[in-house]
Design a protein around this motif. Sequence first.
Motif, PDB file in Angstrom:
ATOM      1  N   THR A 198      -7.644   6.729  -2.532  1.00  0.00           N
ATOM      2  CA  THR A 198      -6.125   6.226  -1.388  1.00  0.00           C
ATOM      3  C   THR A 198      -5.287   7.478  -1.779  1.00  0.00           C
ATOM      4  OG1 THR A 198      -5.513   5.017  -3.224  1.00  0.00           O
ATOM      5  CG2 THR A 198      -6.829   3.554  -1.895  1.00  0.00           C
ATOM      6  N   THR A 199      -5.457   8.823  -2.146  1.00  0.00           N
ATOM      7  CA  THR A 199      -4.717   9.619  -1.884  1.00  0.00           C
ATOM      8  C   THR A 199      -4.754  10.342  -1.423  1.00  0.00           C
ATOM      9  OG1 THR A 199      -4.072   8.401  -4.148  1.00  0.00           O
ATOM     10  CG2 THR A 199      -3.086  10.951  -4.013  1.00  0.00           C
ATOM     11  N   SER A 209      -0.831  -2.704   5.327  1.00  0.00           N
ATOM     12  CA  SER A 209      -0.767  -3.545   6.198  1.00  0.00           C
ATOM     13  C   SER A 209      -2.203  -3.440   7.685  1.00  0.00           C
ATOM     14  CB  SER A 209      -0.220  -2.113   6.731  1.00  0.00           C
ATOM     15  OG  SER A 209      -0.908  -1.095   6.662  1.00  0.00           O
ATOM     16  N   VAL A 210      -2.945  -2.965   7.079  1.00  0.00           N
ATOM     17  CA  VAL A 210      -4.497  -3.181   7.567  1.00  0.00           C
ATOM     18  C   VAL A 210      -4.808  -3.977   7.912  1.00  0.00           C
ATOM     19  CG1 VAL A 210      -3.958  -1.090   8.482  1.00  0.00           C
ATOM     20  CG2 VAL A 210      -5.687  -0.512   6.537  1.00  0.00           C
ATOM     21  N   LYS A 211      -5.245  -4.069   6.051  1.00  0.00           N
ATOM     22  CA  LYS A 211      -6.225  -5.622   5.138  1.00  0.00           C
ATOM     23  C   LYS A 211      -5.648  -7.313   6.800  1.00  0.00           C
ATOM     24  CE  LYS A 211      -5.826  -4.975   0.179  1.00  0.00           C
ATOM     25  NZ  LYS A 211      -5.482  -5.550  -1.245  1.00  0.00           N
ATOM     26  N   GLY A 212      -7.799  -7.333   6.709  1.00  0.00           N
ATOM     27  CA  GLY A 212      -7.704  -8.681   7.864  1.00  0.00           C
ATOM     28  C   GLY A 212      -7.971  -7.791   8.850  1.00  0.00           C
ATOM     29  N   ALA A 247      -0.564   6.660  15.895  1.00  0.00           N
ATOM     30  CA  ALA A 247      -0.452   7.236  15.159  1.00  0.00           C
ATOM     31  C   ALA A 247      -1.554   8.525  15.451  1.00  0.00           C
ATOM     32  CB  ALA A 247      -0.643   7.229  13.440  1.00  0.00           C
ATOM     33  N   VAL A 248      -2.145   9.458  14.695  1.00  0.00           N
ATOM     34  CA  VAL A 248      -2.518  10.241  14.815  1.00  0.00           C
ATOM     35  C   VAL A 248      -3.275   9.955  13.721  1.00  0.00           C
ATOM     36  CG1 VAL A 248      -3.827  12.949  14.436  1.00  0.00           C
ATOM     37  CG2 VAL A 248      -1.503  12.386  15.794  1.00  0.00           C
ATOM     38  N   TYR A 249      -5.070   9.384  13.760  1.00  0.00           N
ATOM     39  CA  TYR A 249      -5.338   9.397  12.561  1.00  0.00           C
ATOM     40  C   TYR A 249      -6.581  10.427  12.488  1.00  0.00           C
ATOM     41  CZ  TYR A 249      -4.437   4.126  12.824  1.00  0.00           C
ATOM     42  OH  TYR A 249      -3.726   3.488  13.444  1.00  0.00           O
ATOM     43  N   TYR A 250      -7.052  10.170  10.890  1.00  0.00           N
ATOM     44  CA  TYR A 250      -7.204  11.579  10.195  1.00  0.00           C
ATOM     45  C   TYR A 250      -8.790  10.866   9.962  1.00  0.00           C
ATOM     46  CZ  TYR A 250      -3.327  14.264  11.535  1.00  0.00           C
ATOM     47  OH  TYR A 250      -2.526  15.453  11.883  1.00  0.00           O
ATOM     48  N   CYS A 251      -9.810  11.502   9.182  1.00  0.00           N
ATOM     49  CA  CYS A 251     -10.871  10.958   8.463  1.00  0.00           C
ATOM     50  C   CYS A 251     -10.649  12.366   7.537  1.00  0.00           C
ATOM     51  CB  CYS A 251     -12.499  10.294   9.276  1.00  0.00           C
ATOM     52  SG  CYS A 251     -13.128  12.226   9.839  1.00  0.00           S
ATOM     53  N   ARG A 274      -3.206   7.886   8.401  1.00  0.00           N
ATOM     54  CA  ARG A 274      -2.774   7.790   9.835  1.00  0.00           C
ATOM     55  C   ARG A 274      -1.398   8.671   9.631  1.00  0.00           C
ATOM     56  NH1 ARG A 274      -2.286   1.527  11.065  1.00  0.00           N
ATOM     57  NH2 ARG A 274      -0.040   1.655   9.702  1.00  0.00           N
ATOM     58  N   GLN A 275      -1.171   9.615  11.107  1.00  0.00           N
ATOM     59  CA  GLN A 275       0.510  10.183  11.049  1.00  0.00           C
ATOM     60  C   GLN A 275       1.182   9.675  12.163  1.00  0.00           C
ATOM     61  OE1 GLN A 275       0.462  14.330   9.599  1.00  0.00           O
ATOM     62  NE2 GLN A 275       2.395  14.495   8.794  1.00  0.00           N
ATOM     63  N   ALA A 276       2.365   8.704  12.129  1.00  0.00           N
ATOM     64  CA  ALA A 276       3.005   8.445  13.216  1.00  0.00           C
ATOM     65  C   ALA A 276       4.011   9.424  13.235  1.00  0.00           C
ATOM     66  CB  ALA A 276       3.349   7.491  12.878  1.00  0.00           C
ATOM     67  N   PRO A 277       4.592   9.587  14.719  1.00  0.00           N
ATOM     68  CA  PRO A 277       5.423  11.069  14.941  1.00  0.00           C
ATOM     69  C   PRO A 277       6.593  10.400  13.631  1.00  0.00           C
ATOM     70  CG  PRO A 277       4.953  10.189  17.040  1.00  0.00           C
ATOM     71  CD  PRO A 277       4.351   8.239  15.360  1.00  0.00           C
ATOM     72  N   GLY A 278       7.084  11.669  13.091  1.00  0.00           N
ATOM     73  CA  GLY A 278       8.228  12.375  12.922  1.00  0.00           C
ATOM     74  C   GLY A 278       8.114  11.111  10.770  1.00  0.00           C
ATOM     75  N   LYS A 279       6.681  10.639  10.532  1.00  0.00           N
ATOM     76  CA  LYS A 279       6.596   9.881   9.356  1.00  0.00           C
ATOM     77  C   LYS A 279       5.645  10.786   9.094  1.00  0.00           C
ATOM     78  CE  LYS A 279       7.627   5.300  11.189  1.00  0.00           C
ATOM     79  NZ  LYS A 279       7.108   3.896  11.481  1.00  0.00           N
ATOM     80  N   GLU A 280       5.599   9.760   7.693  1.00  0.00           N
ATOM     81  CA  GLU A 280       4.818  11.127   6.426  1.00  0.00           C
ATOM     82  C   GLU A 280       2.900  10.683   6.805  1.00  0.00           C
ATOM     83  OE1 GLU A 280       7.462  12.324   2.741  1.00  0.00           O
ATOM     84  OE2 GLU A 280       5.573  11.531   2.363  1.00  0.00           O
ATOM     85  N   ARG A 281       1.676  11.518   6.631  1.00  0.00           N
ATOM     86  CA  ARG A 281       0.989  10.427   6.459  1.00  0.00           C
ATOM     87  C   ARG A 281       0.357   9.632   5.422  1.00  0.00           C
ATOM     88  NH1 ARG A 281      -4.022  15.433   7.092  1.00  0.00           N
ATOM     89  NH2 ARG A 281      -2.482  16.245   8.923  1.00  0.00           N
ATOM     90  N   GLU A 282      -0.656   8.489   5.704  1.00  0.00           N
ATOM     91  CA  GLU A 282      -0.512   7.516   5.240  1.00  0.00           C
ATOM     92  C   GLU A 282      -1.852   6.756   4.387  1.00  0.00           C
ATOM     93  OE1 GLU A 282       1.937   4.018   6.534  1.00  0.00           O
ATOM     94  OE2 GLU A 282       0.840   4.493   8.157  1.00  0.00           O
TER      95      GLU A 282
END
Length: 124
Positions: free
Chosen positions: A106-107, A63-66, A92-96, A38-46
Motif C-alpha cells: 500500500t506504500t 475511500s474506494v472499498k465496496g 485524478a490521474v490513475y497510475y499503475c 492516483r493523484q488529483a490536482p494539487g494533492k499528493e499521490r495516494e
Amino acid sequence: QVQLVESGGGLVQAGGSLRLSCAASERTFSANSMGWFRQAPGKEREFVAAISRSGGSTAYADSVKGRFTISRDIAKNTMYLQMNNLKPEDTAVYYCAASSLFGALTTSRNFGSWGRGTQVTVSS
C-alpha cells in the motif's frame, strides 16, 4: 524494470463506471505485486488498491472499498481496476505500479516501476 501502460480512463458522470487496464511488457508480470495509485490536482499521490503476485491478497483504500475491484490476468500480463459508483472526488490521474516485493502493498515507495497514468474525470 517492468514497463507498464495504463488505459481505460475517460469522462463519466457520477454514479457511472469505468474499467482501467494496466498492460505489462514483461513476461515476468506474475513475479510482481501490483497496485493502483492516483493523484488529483494539487494533492499528493495516494494509494487506491493493490494485489499480490498470485492475486490471492488484495488491499483497498477506505475511500474506494465496496466500489472498486482490483484483479489481474497473468496469462494476459494485465491488471484491472473496475470502478463503480464513481464520485467527483475520484477525479485524478490513475497510475499503475509494479513491485518485486511480496504481498498487497500500500506504500508507493515499495513500487519500483510506474506507468505514465490515465486521466479519470467524474462530473457531478
